[in-house]
Write a protein that holds these residues in place. Structure first.
Motif, PDB file in Angstrom:
ATOM      1  N   MET A   1       0.851  -1.202   0.000  1.00  0.00           N
ATOM      2  CA  MET A   1       0.000   0.000   0.000  1.00  0.00           C
ATOM      3  C   MET A   1       0.881   1.246   0.000  1.00  0.00           C
ATOM      4  SD  MET A   1      -2.911   1.095   2.755  1.00  0.00           S
ATOM      5  CE  MET A   1      -3.777   2.649   2.598  1.00  0.00           C
ATOM      6  N   GLN A  28      -3.830   7.465  -5.654  1.00  0.00           N
ATOM      7  CA  GLN A  28      -3.053   6.230  -5.552  1.00  0.00           C
ATOM      8  C   GLN A  28      -1.805   6.426  -4.693  1.00  0.00           C
ATOM      9  OE1 GLN A  28      -0.824   4.748  -9.159  1.00  0.00           O
ATOM     10  NE2 GLN A  28      -2.510   3.292  -9.192  1.00  0.00           N
ATOM     11  N   TYR A  54      -9.452   3.968  -2.553  1.00  0.00           N
ATOM     12  CA  TYR A  54      -8.380   4.456  -1.666  1.00  0.00           C
ATOM     13  C   TYR A  54      -9.012   5.004  -0.387  1.00  0.00           C
ATOM     14  CZ  TYR A  54      -6.297   4.345  -6.312  1.00  0.00           C
ATOM     15  OH  TYR A  54      -5.883   3.959  -7.567  1.00  0.00           O
TER      16      TYR A  54
END
Length: 239
Positions: A1, A28, A54
């Motif tokens: 992540m 992102q 997200y």
């Protein structure tokens, strides 16, 4: 992540083309987003998609008709009153009228000047003042290869992009002593809605994702560096 950037970016024209691609790329990479566009439904759709994908970021939307001067001023006022400072300003919104200076109408001229130049000017001024005070921030002005190679069949469009180039250069020098970066992104022929219906293969164009990646690259340079301008053109030449 991807780690959170803990920074906030304001993007105009954020629901399609380059603006949507930039919003996706910054989300992102952990940026919170303030997204501006005319279509409320499209803004809500993009907000929902990004927050679902997200969940660690927040997305705020501002419906703005950039052809209306007062709405642009209202946006500038609302944006600078945000609790969290705007770290990144991406002036992306623009309109294209394929008409020469001699043949255009007053409406052609005024609409392009308002959306393409005055909007960028007013947001740069309002948010730039806050960045100057905070001694931090990065402004991206998206112009066009027309700012280097005039297009007579899109006369006022070309003029507005030359104006963006000049504004960006002046702002860079004005904000440099305060540690604020200013970058001009110069796309060549890019596959956006302006080319809707074209039969030209996609690999003859710059893609919106390329411009998004260019902005991320500029954000990742070392502390002492600034990308003054970044020109991105199709591999086989502009169309």
């Amino acid at each position: 992540m991807t780690p959170l950037s803990n920074k906030t970016a304001l993007i105009t024209g954020a629901t399609k083309g380059m603006g949507a691609a930039i919003a996706e790329k910054l989300a992102q990479n952990g940026y919170n987003l303030l997204l501006c566009a005319r279509d409320t439904h499209a803004l809500n759709r993009v907000k929902h998609q990004l927050e679902q994908t997200y969940p660690a970021i927040y997305v705020t939307t501002y419906p703005v008709d950039f052809s209306q001067k007062q709405q642009v001023h209202d946006l500038a006022e609302q944006a600078t009153a945000q609790k969290d400072a705007i770290d990144i300003l991406v002036n992306n919104v623009g309109i294209y009228r394929p008409v020469s200076v001699l043949d255009e109408t007053a409406e052609d001229y005024e609409a392009q000047m308002q959306v393409n130049y005055y909007t960028t000017y007013h947001l740069c001024q309002a948010i730039g003042r806050v960045m100057r005070k905070n001694r931090s921030g990065h402004i991206f002005n998206i112009s066009s290869i027309a700012s280097r190679s005039p297009v007579a069949t899109a006369g006022t469009y070309t003029v507005t992009k030359y104006a963006i180039r000049g504004l960006t250069q002046v702002l860079r020098d004005e904000l440099r002593p305060y540690g604020v970066r200013v970058t001009e992104i110069v796309p060549g022929s890019t596959l956006t809605s302006s080319w809707e219906g074209t039969t030209i293969p996609a690999d003859r164009f710059v893609l919106p994702e390329d411009i998004a990646q260019a902005i991320l690259t500029c954000l990742r340079v070392s502390e002492g560096a600034n990308v003054d301008e970044l020109v991105v053109t199709p591999r086989y030449g502009n169309i």
